[in-house]
Design a protein around this motif. Structure first.
Motif, PDB file in Angstrom:
ATOM      1  N   ILE A  37     -18.925  42.710 -80.793  1.00 30.85           N
ATOM      2  CA  ILE A  37     -17.743  41.600 -80.768  1.00 30.85           C
ATOM      3  C   ILE A  37     -18.507  40.794 -82.025  1.00 30.85           C
ATOM      4  CG2 ILE A  37     -17.202  39.382 -79.563  1.00 30.85           C
ATOM      5  CD1 ILE A  37     -17.849  40.653 -76.815  1.00 30.85           C
ATOM      6  N   ASP A  38     -17.690  40.800 -83.183  1.00 30.90           N
ATOM      7  CA  ASP A  38     -17.989  39.938 -84.543  1.00 30.90           C
ATOM      8  C   ASP A  38     -17.605  38.756 -84.678  1.00 30.90           C
ATOM      9  OD1 ASP A  38     -18.793  39.761 -86.788  1.00 30.90           O
ATOM     10  OD2 ASP A  38     -17.783  41.378 -87.813  1.00 30.90           O
ATOM     11  N   PHE A  39     -18.483  37.710 -84.331  1.00 30.70           N
ATOM     12  CA  PHE A  39     -17.957  36.327 -84.791  1.00 30.70           C
ATOM     13  C   PHE A  39     -18.488  35.923 -85.981  1.00 30.70           C
ATOM     14  CE2 PHE A  39     -18.309  36.482 -80.069  1.00 30.70           C
ATOM     15  CZ  PHE A  39     -17.173  35.447 -79.440  1.00 30.70           C
ATOM     16  N   SER A  40     -18.911  37.074 -86.979  1.00 29.49           N
ATOM     17  CA  SER A  40     -19.661  36.462 -88.163  1.00 29.49           C
ATOM     18  C   SER A  40     -18.482  36.496 -89.232  1.00 29.49           C
ATOM     19  CB  SER A  40     -20.631  37.604 -88.634  1.00 29.49           C
ATOM     20  OG  SER A  40     -19.760  38.744 -89.106  1.00 29.49           O
ATOM     21  N   ILE A  41     -17.675  36.964 -89.011  1.00 22.50           N
ATOM     22  CA  ILE A  41     -16.295  36.516 -90.054  1.00 22.50           C
ATOM     23  C   ILE A  41     -15.281  35.671 -89.468  1.00 22.50           C
ATOM     24  CG2 ILE A  41     -16.396  38.979 -91.365  1.00 22.50           C
ATOM     25  CD1 ILE A  41     -14.177  40.034 -89.505  1.00 22.50           C
ATOM     26  N   SER A  42     -14.920  34.617 -90.330  1.00 21.27           N
ATOM     27  CA  SER A  42     -14.135  33.498 -89.715  1.00 21.27           C
ATOM     28  C   SER A  42     -12.622  33.818 -89.864  1.00 21.27           C
ATOM     29  CB  SER A  42     -14.465  32.265 -90.398  1.00 21.27           C
ATOM     30  OG  SER A  42     -15.967  31.903 -90.043  1.00 21.27           O
ATOM     31  N   ILE A  43     -12.045  34.507 -89.229  1.00 26.12           N
ATOM     32  CA  ILE A  43     -10.530  34.919 -89.350  1.00 26.12           C
ATOM     33  C   ILE A  43      -9.774  34.725 -88.155  1.00 26.12           C
ATOM     34  CG2 ILE A  43     -11.296  36.696 -90.978  1.00 26.12           C
ATOM     35  CD1 ILE A  43     -10.665  38.852 -88.824  1.00 26.12           C
ATOM     36  N   ASN A  44      -8.354  34.600 -88.084  1.00 31.98           N
ATOM     37  CA  ASN A  44      -7.548  34.412 -86.789  1.00 31.98           C
ATOM     38  C   ASN A  44      -7.638  35.723 -85.840  1.00 31.98           C
ATOM     39  OD1 ASN A  44      -5.480  33.927 -84.953  1.00 31.98           O
ATOM     40  ND2 ASN A  44      -4.202  33.162 -86.580  1.00 31.98           N
ATOM     41  N   PRO A  45      -8.205  35.261 -84.533  1.00 29.80           N
ATOM     42  CA  PRO A  45      -8.359  36.489 -83.709  1.00 29.80           C
ATOM     43  C   PRO A  45      -7.030  37.029 -83.300  1.00 29.80           C
ATOM     44  CG  PRO A  45      -8.595  34.549 -82.717  1.00 29.80           C
ATOM     45  CD  PRO A  45      -8.633  34.076 -83.961  1.00 29.80           C
TER      46      PRO A  45
ATOM     47  N   LYS B  69     -27.471  39.919 -81.091  1.00 26.26           N
ATOM     48  CA  LYS B  69     -27.218  41.406 -81.567  1.00 26.26           C
ATOM     49  C   LYS B  69     -27.545  42.164 -80.307  1.00 26.26           C
ATOM     50  CE  LYS B  69     -28.397  42.405 -85.625  1.00 26.26           C
ATOM     51  NZ  LYS B  69     -29.080  42.635 -86.946  1.00 26.26           N
ATOM     52  N   SER B  70     -28.666  41.908 -79.784  1.00 24.18           N
ATOM     53  CA  SER B  70     -29.174  42.535 -78.561  1.00 24.18           C
ATOM     54  C   SER B  70     -28.085  42.692 -77.416  1.00 24.18           C
ATOM     55  CB  SER B  70     -30.497  42.133 -77.737  1.00 24.18           C
ATOM     56  OG  SER B  70     -30.292  41.026 -77.254  1.00 24.18           O
ATOM     57  N   LYS B  71     -27.105  41.779 -77.249  1.00 23.53           N
ATOM     58  CA  LYS B  71     -26.062  41.517 -76.451  1.00 23.53           C
ATOM     59  C   LYS B  71     -24.723  42.208 -76.993  1.00 23.53           C
ATOM     60  CE  LYS B  71     -28.743  39.066 -73.407  1.00 23.53           C
ATOM     61  NZ  LYS B  71     -28.896  39.417 -72.044  1.00 23.53           N
ATOM     62  N   GLY B  72     -24.892  42.856 -78.051  1.00 19.80           N
ATOM     63  CA  GLY B  72     -23.370  43.275 -78.815  1.00 19.80           C
ATOM     64  C   GLY B  72     -22.688  42.319 -79.262  1.00 19.80           C
ATOM     65  N   ILE B  73     -23.231  41.099 -79.723  1.00 16.99           N
ATOM     66  CA  ILE B  73     -22.546  40.032 -80.176  1.00 16.99           C
ATOM     67  C   ILE B  73     -23.251  39.585 -81.585  1.00 16.99           C
ATOM     68  CG2 ILE B  73     -22.021  37.635 -80.101  1.00 16.99           C
ATOM     69  CD1 ILE B  73     -22.257  37.914 -77.071  1.00 16.99           C
ATOM     70  N   TYR B  74     -22.310  39.710 -82.782  1.00 22.60           N
ATOM     71  CA  TYR B  74     -22.718  39.402 -84.084  1.00 22.60           C
ATOM     72  C   TYR B  74     -22.201  38.073 -84.776  1.00 22.60           C
ATOM     73  CZ  TYR B  74     -24.610  44.073 -84.683  1.00 22.60           C
ATOM     74  OH  TYR B  74     -25.228  45.306 -84.635  1.00 22.60           O
ATOM     75  N   VAL B  75     -23.126  37.099 -84.901  1.00 22.02           N
ATOM     76  CA  VAL B  75     -22.929  36.030 -85.650  1.00 22.02           C
ATOM     77  C   VAL B  75     -23.448  35.946 -87.046  1.00 22.02           C
ATOM     78  CG1 VAL B  75     -22.929  34.728 -83.468  1.00 22.02           C
ATOM     79  CG2 VAL B  75     -25.109  34.999 -84.875  1.00 22.02           C
ATOM     80  N   ARG B  76     -23.031  35.067 -87.951  1.00 21.30           N
ATOM     81  CA  ARG B  76     -23.480  34.987 -89.475  1.00 21.30           C
ATOM     82  C   ARG B  76     -24.918  34.339 -89.556  1.00 21.30           C
ATOM     83  NH1 ARG B  76     -21.179  34.667 -94.666  1.00 21.30           N
ATOM     84  NH2 ARG B  76     -22.947  34.908 -96.054  1.00 21.30           N
ATOM     85  N   ASP B  77     -25.738  35.189 -90.161  1.00 21.30           N
ATOM     86  CA  ASP B  77     -26.796  34.474 -90.383  1.00 21.30           C
ATOM     87  C   ASP B  77     -26.677  33.842 -91.945  1.00 21.30           C
ATOM     88  OD1 ASP B  77     -29.455  34.066 -91.616  1.00 21.30           O
ATOM     89  OD2 ASP B  77     -30.222  36.180 -91.031  1.00 21.30           O
TER      90      ASP B  77
END
Length: 309
Positions: free
Chosen positions: A11-19, A269-277
């Protein structure tokens, strides 16, 4: 750091786009397949887009291509580029590429920027800002625009996230070149389509056929749609934004939030969730995360609360 390299099942929260995606997106790819056997020219679409946004526009392959084309025309003749930070790293990269001296100023001290401007300088400004998500109204930007006009310099105003701001209003000045894109607000960063206002010369520098058949087909449908997709999807994002604000105490005007949360990147990341560093912005320990679908947002909030303890 910027999406695209995350596992497809994450689940990629790192890119800021319309879902959300336009219901006509399948028509775009079907039309693009038919167009792919020919060279595509979009001059007539450029004119229709100008009529839709009520400004003379020059189409580019996304906002980033526009920044580089601006560099070819302007920056090779300038001595310095003022960059309020933190902000998008490509501004500094393109300034150094053309040999300009980079003048860094704190975003929190806009009043001091006017003293750094001259007829041989320019300023990049992102509104709303990336990564803070802060929107600056025309009233707030007026002293800066006045300084740009008084010094006979130029402002490159990157409005890539403008559609996500409720009640967004833009500044008006002949010294301001506006850079806009559809790829974020339509949730399609792989389709490179944007445009520039107040810079007709961009047409002299852009490569022919740069947006390709998919970009052409997307632009056709967008013009036909007359932004109705944005009117339908943005209120959904704004509702989800208020959920983050109430449960996490964060604030932001765009479709993403910035938080100081050391250790969150690896935990999520260990939960399968990505955010922007956000270390590439010079913000060690900070993360930036976007707004996605309601059930995904609930999962992120739950895990962020766990990180916060």
């Amino acid at each position: 750091m910027h999406g695209g390299r995350t596992p497809e099942d994450a689940i990629d929260f790192s890119i800021s786009i319309n879902p959300y995606k336009p219901e006509w997106i399948d028509d775009v790819f079907e039309r693009a397949e038919k167009l792919s056997s020919r060279y595509v020219y979009w001059e007539h679409l450029e004119q229709k887009l100008s009529e839709l946004v009520k400004n003379d526009v020059s189409v580019t392959a996304g906002a980033t291509e526009a920044i580089y084309l601006i560099g070819i025309h302007f920056l090779r003749e300038l001595e310095s580029v003022v960059i309020p930070k933190p902000t998008y790293s490509e501004y500094e990269r393109i300034a150094r590429f053309f040999g300009c001296r980079v003048v860094e100023v704190p975003l929190s001290n806009l009043e001091s920027i006017g003293d750094r401007l001259s007829s041989s300088s320019a300023i990049f400004f992102c509104n709303p800002n990336n990564p803070t998500g802060r929107y600056y109204s025309p009233k707030e930007l007026k002293p800066l625009v006045d300084a740009v006009e008084d010094s006979r310099s130029i402002m490159f105003l990157d409005e890539a996230f403008m559609d996500f701001v409720e009640g967004y209003r833009s500044v008006d000045s002949e010294n301001v070149v506006k850079i806009r894109t559809f790829t974020k607000s339509y949730g399609l960063p792989g389709i490179r389509v944007g445009y520039v206002i107040n810079f007709e010369e961009v047409k002299e520098y852009r490569m022919p056929w740069s947006i390709g058949s998919v970009g052409y087909a997307f632009l056709e449908k967008l013009i036909e749609d007359k932004f109705s997709f944005l009117k339908q999807s943005m209120p959904k994002i704004w509702r989800e934004k208020r959920k983050f604000e109430s449960k996490l105490g964060v604030k932001g005007d765009a479709n993403f939030f910035l938080m100081y949360m050391p250790g969150a990147v690896e935990f999520l990341k260990s939960k399968g969730i990505y955010v922007r560093d956000c270390s590439s912005f010079g913000l060690d320990g900070h993360i930036r995360f976007s707004i996605r679908l309601p059930e995904e947002n609930d999962l992120l909030i739950k895990n962020l609360i766990e990180v916060m303890g």
